[in-house]
Each structure stands twice: as structure tokens, then as C-alpha cells.
Design an enzyme around this catalytic site. Structure first.
Site, PDB file in Angstrom:
ATOM      1  N   ASP A   9       0.851  -1.184   0.000  1.00 48.03           N
ATOM      2  CA  ASP A   9       0.000   0.000   0.000  1.00 48.03           C
ATOM      3  C   ASP A   9       0.888   1.234   0.000  1.00 48.03           C
ATOM      4  O   ASP A   9       2.084   1.164   0.297  1.00 48.03           O
ATOM      5  CB  ASP A   9      -0.916   0.002   1.229  1.00 48.03           C
ATOM      6  N   SER A  10       0.280   2.380  -0.284  1.00 49.92           N
ATOM      7  CA  SER A  10       1.010   3.643  -0.254  1.00 49.92           C
ATOM      8  C   SER A  10       1.364   4.052   1.169  1.00 49.92           C
ATOM      9  O   SER A  10       2.179   4.954   1.367  1.00 49.92           O
ATOM     10  CB  SER A  10       0.175   4.747  -0.910  1.00 49.92           C
ATOM     11  N   TYR A  41      -0.283   8.559  -2.703  1.00 46.56           N
ATOM     12  CA  TYR A  41      -0.130   8.286  -4.132  1.00 46.56           C
ATOM     13  C   TYR A  41      -1.171   9.016  -4.968  1.00 46.56           C
ATOM     14  O   TYR A  41      -0.982   9.209  -6.159  1.00 46.56           O
ATOM     15  CB  TYR A  41      -0.283   6.780  -4.397  1.00 46.56           C
ATOM     16  N   GLY A  42      -2.282   9.371  -4.361  1.00 49.15           N
ATOM     17  CA  GLY A  42      -3.415   9.883  -5.127  1.00 49.15           C
ATOM     18  C   GLY A  42      -3.147  11.148  -5.908  1.00 49.15           C
ATOM     19  O   GLY A  42      -3.777  11.383  -6.945  1.00 49.15           O
ATOM     20  N   CYS A  72      -4.034  -0.883  -2.456  1.00 52.69           N
ATOM     21  CA  CYS A  72      -4.079   0.568  -2.669  1.00 52.69           C
ATOM     22  C   CYS A  72      -4.943   0.790  -3.896  1.00 52.69           C
ATOM     23  O   CYS A  72      -4.652   0.242  -4.970  1.00 52.69           O
ATOM     24  CB  CYS A  72      -2.669   1.114  -2.886  1.00 52.69           C
ATOM     25  N   ASN A  73      -6.007   1.555  -3.744  1.00 45.56           N
ATOM     26  CA  ASN A  73      -6.911   1.767  -4.867  1.00 45.56           C
ATOM     27  C   ASN A  73      -6.243   2.503  -6.017  1.00 45.56           C
ATOM     28  O   ASN A  73      -6.453   2.182  -7.191  1.00 45.56           O
ATOM     29  CB  ASN A  73      -8.146   2.535  -4.397  1.00 45.56           C
ATOM     30  N   THR A  74      -5.423   3.503  -5.698  1.00 41.94           N
ATOM     31  CA  THR A  74      -4.745   4.258  -6.749  1.00 41.94           C
ATOM     32  C   THR A  74      -3.811   3.352  -7.536  1.00 41.94           C
ATOM     33  O   THR A  74      -3.797   3.366  -8.772  1.00 41.94           O
ATOM     34  CB  THR A  74      -3.952   5.434  -6.147  1.00 41.94           C
ATOM     35  N   GLU A 152      -2.600   8.973   7.898  1.00 40.49           N
ATOM     36  CA  GLU A 152      -1.162   8.761   8.065  1.00 40.49           C
ATOM     37  C   GLU A 152      -0.631   9.449   9.319  1.00 40.49           C
ATOM     38  O   GLU A 152       0.365   9.023   9.899  1.00 40.49           O
ATOM     39  CB  GLU A 152      -0.403   9.238   6.822  1.00 40.49           C
ATOM     40  N   CYS A 184     -10.579   4.009  -1.071  1.00 43.47           N
ATOM     41  CA  CYS A 184      -9.182   4.121  -0.655  1.00 43.47           C
ATOM     42  C   CYS A 184      -9.088   3.322   0.625  1.00 43.47           C
ATOM     43  O   CYS A 184      -9.927   3.471   1.519  1.00 43.47           O
ATOM     44  CB  CYS A 184      -8.799   5.581  -0.408  1.00 43.47           C
ATOM     45  N   THR A 185      -8.089   2.455   0.729  1.00 42.29           N
ATOM     46  CA  THR A 185      -8.019   1.589   1.903  1.00 42.29           C
ATOM     47  C   THR A 185      -7.669   2.356   3.179  1.00 42.29           C
ATOM     48  O   THR A 185      -7.760   1.798   4.276  1.00 42.29           O
ATOM     49  CB  THR A 185      -7.014   0.436   1.686  1.00 42.29           C
ATOM     50  N   HIS A 186      -7.293   3.620   3.052  1.00 40.06           N
ATOM     51  CA  HIS A 186      -7.118   4.447   4.250  1.00 40.06           C
ATOM     52  C   HIS A 186      -8.460   4.839   4.870  1.00 40.06           C
ATOM     53  O   HIS A 186      -8.547   5.083   6.075  1.00 40.06           O
ATOM     54  CB  HIS A 186      -6.377   5.746   3.900  1.00 40.06           C
TER      55      HIS A 186
END
Length: 271
Positions: A9-10, A41-42, A72-74, A152, A184-186
Site C-alpha cells: 500500500d502507499s 499516491y493519489g 491501494c486503490n490508486t 497517516e 481508498c483503503t485508508h
């Protein structure tokens, strides 16, 4: 030695997928890499995201994983096909599973999608939803670039967080959507704030549960499900501040990560 499922993931967002994999597949060893030094990353170009994803995959393959999960979706939106063509093991993204979960939940056929600028710009969720359902759904999308920095920083619950979430989602109010994909997995880290902003009639859809089911199905078909009775030793890597990463991981994963608190910094990746 038991082969691991590699998850990348980012940053810390992919831990939402890891938590569900640990729940559904408790015997599986997890090898996690969060690119916390280069998150988010987005807002980056597709070319940069592909480059970063390749670097992480090249690092992880030295551990001989049996599967790679792009949590990571992006990165899924722009790098899934590239990575699938570069490695010999199955590669799983999070967009397809998230779209399937939303279609199984919606009753009105109006589905919201929130994600990073890169994910929304790619149109990947709209494409996945329409591939699966034809023209039977209406998709309303919104980029929420302020969400990843909150996660984050470990700032999941505060008055300021709620204010940012409310402001970011204001344009989705009155759209008659009944399901909202957290693209977004966040974003599941902010589920309480998002739910409060959207109200009780909007179901929040995280791809983690469906992604874990897809992982299980693939491993079952290939006869690669872990069979050992011993508890697996998970490994967690991050490219940025290991103390912050450890703090968020321990909070989110709870006892599962406390049993195997392995967090290593890898400052040389991408150098």
C-alpha cells in the site's frame, strides 16, 4: 517455510485489508509493505505510481510470496495490469472486490465512490461497476484528497477531522445514494466520521472483506491455503517513520500485531 501473502500500500491504509485477511485466513503469513515515506499516491502521476509499485513488488518478490495484493486503490487503478504481467504469482487488486460488494448492497442503484484524486480520475470504479451491472447503476464520485494525510498522521477522531470529512462530503448530500464505496483503503480508519457525515441511511462499503474472500478463493483453487497449525510470523515493512507506523498498526490490528510486532524500515527503496 510457509509462503506469505504479500500486501502493499502507499502507507497504512492496506492494514484494513490485512486485518480482514487475518480474520478470515488466520493461518496465512502476511508480508506487508507500506510506502509511508512517499504517501499519498493519489496526487501523483500514473507513471510515478506505476514506478513506485514496481519498486515495492521487486523488493517483495525476494521473499518468494505466493500472491501479491495491491491494497491501494490508486495503484490498483493504474498498475494492476502492469504488475500482473511482471510476476508469476496471482495479483489481486481492491477495486473489483469493492465494486461487487457495493452492487450486492445497493437497493436504489445509486452508488457513491470516494477516493484519492488518482483513483477518481482513472474512472476505475465506474468502469468496474458498469462492467458488472451494465447501465443499471448511477455512480456519483468525489475525490477526498485530505483524508489520507489525516490517517497517516493517526488523526482518526477529532473535531478537526470531522470538520474536514463533513466539508469533503457535502457535495454528496441529496444525491439519493444508499451505498458509499470507501475507494481508498485508508478511509475505513475514518469510518465513524464518514458515517456521521453521511447519515444512517448510507451503507459504507469497504473492499477489505470482499478482497479477503477473493484471496481465499484463489488460494483454494490452486491448493495453496496454509495448513500449518502454528501461528504465522507476520512481517511488516515501511519506508518512512517506523515508530508512527508501528503505533497505527498496533492500534488497528490489536492483539494480532502485538503477537508479532515486526516493523522494519527500508529507507533504500526507490533510491
Amino acid at each position: 517455510m510457509q509462503q506469505a501473502i504479500a500486501v502493499l500500500d502507499s502507507g497504512v491504509g492496506g492494514l484494513t485489508v490485512v486485518k480482514e485477511v487475518m480474520r478470515q485466513l488466520p493461518r496465512e503469513k502476511i508480508l506487508y509493505f507500506g510506502d509511508t515515506a512517499r504517501t499519498p499516491y493519489g496526487s501523483r502521476s500514473a507513471e510515478q505510481v506505476v514506478e513506485f509499485t514496481r519498486e515495492i513488488v521487486d523488493y517483495l518478490v525476494q521473499f518468494n510470496p505466493k500472491m501479491i495484493v495491491i491494497a491501494c486503490n490508486t495503484a490498483t487503478a493504474v498498475a494492476l495490469e502492469d504488475i500482473t504481467g511482471r510476476v508469476s504469482v496471482p495479483v489481486v487488486g481492491v477495486i473489483g472486490p469493492g465494486a461487487r460488494a457495493a452492487l450486492g448492497r445497493t437497493r436504489t442503484g445509486v452508488i457513491g465512490v470516494i477516493g484519492t484524486e488518482g483513483t477518481i480520475r482513472s474512472g476505475a470504479y465506474e468502469a468496474a461497476l458498469r462492467t458488472l451491472s451494465g447501465d443499471s447503476v448511477q455512480v456519483v464520485s468525489r475525490a477526498c484528497p485530505d483524508f489520507v494525510p489525516l490517517v497517516e498522521d493517526g488523526n482518526f477522531r477529532s473535531a478537526r477531522t470531522q470538520e474536514i470529512v463533513e466539508s469533503s462530503l457535502a457535495s454528496l448530500k441529496g444525491k439519493d445514494l444508499d451505498s458509499l464505496i470507501l475507494g481508498c483503503t485508508h478511509y475505513p480508519f475514518l469510518a465513524d466520521a464518514i458515517s456521521e457525515a453521511m447519515g444512517p441511511d448510507v451503507a459504507l462499503i469497504s473492499s477489505a472483506d470482499e478482497t479477503a474472500r477473493e484471496i481465499r478463493a484463489i488460494l483454494e483453487r490452486s491448493g495453496q491455503l496454509a495448513e500449518a497449525d502454528d501461528a504465522p510470523l507476520h512481517q511488516f515493512f515501511c519506508s518512512g517513520d517506523p515508530a508512527k507506523f508501528r503505533e497505527i498498526a498496533q492500534t488497528w490490528l490489536g492483539e494480532q500485531i502485538r503477537l508479532t510486532p515486526v516493523v522494519w524500515q527500508v529507507p533504500h527503496i526507490g533510491a
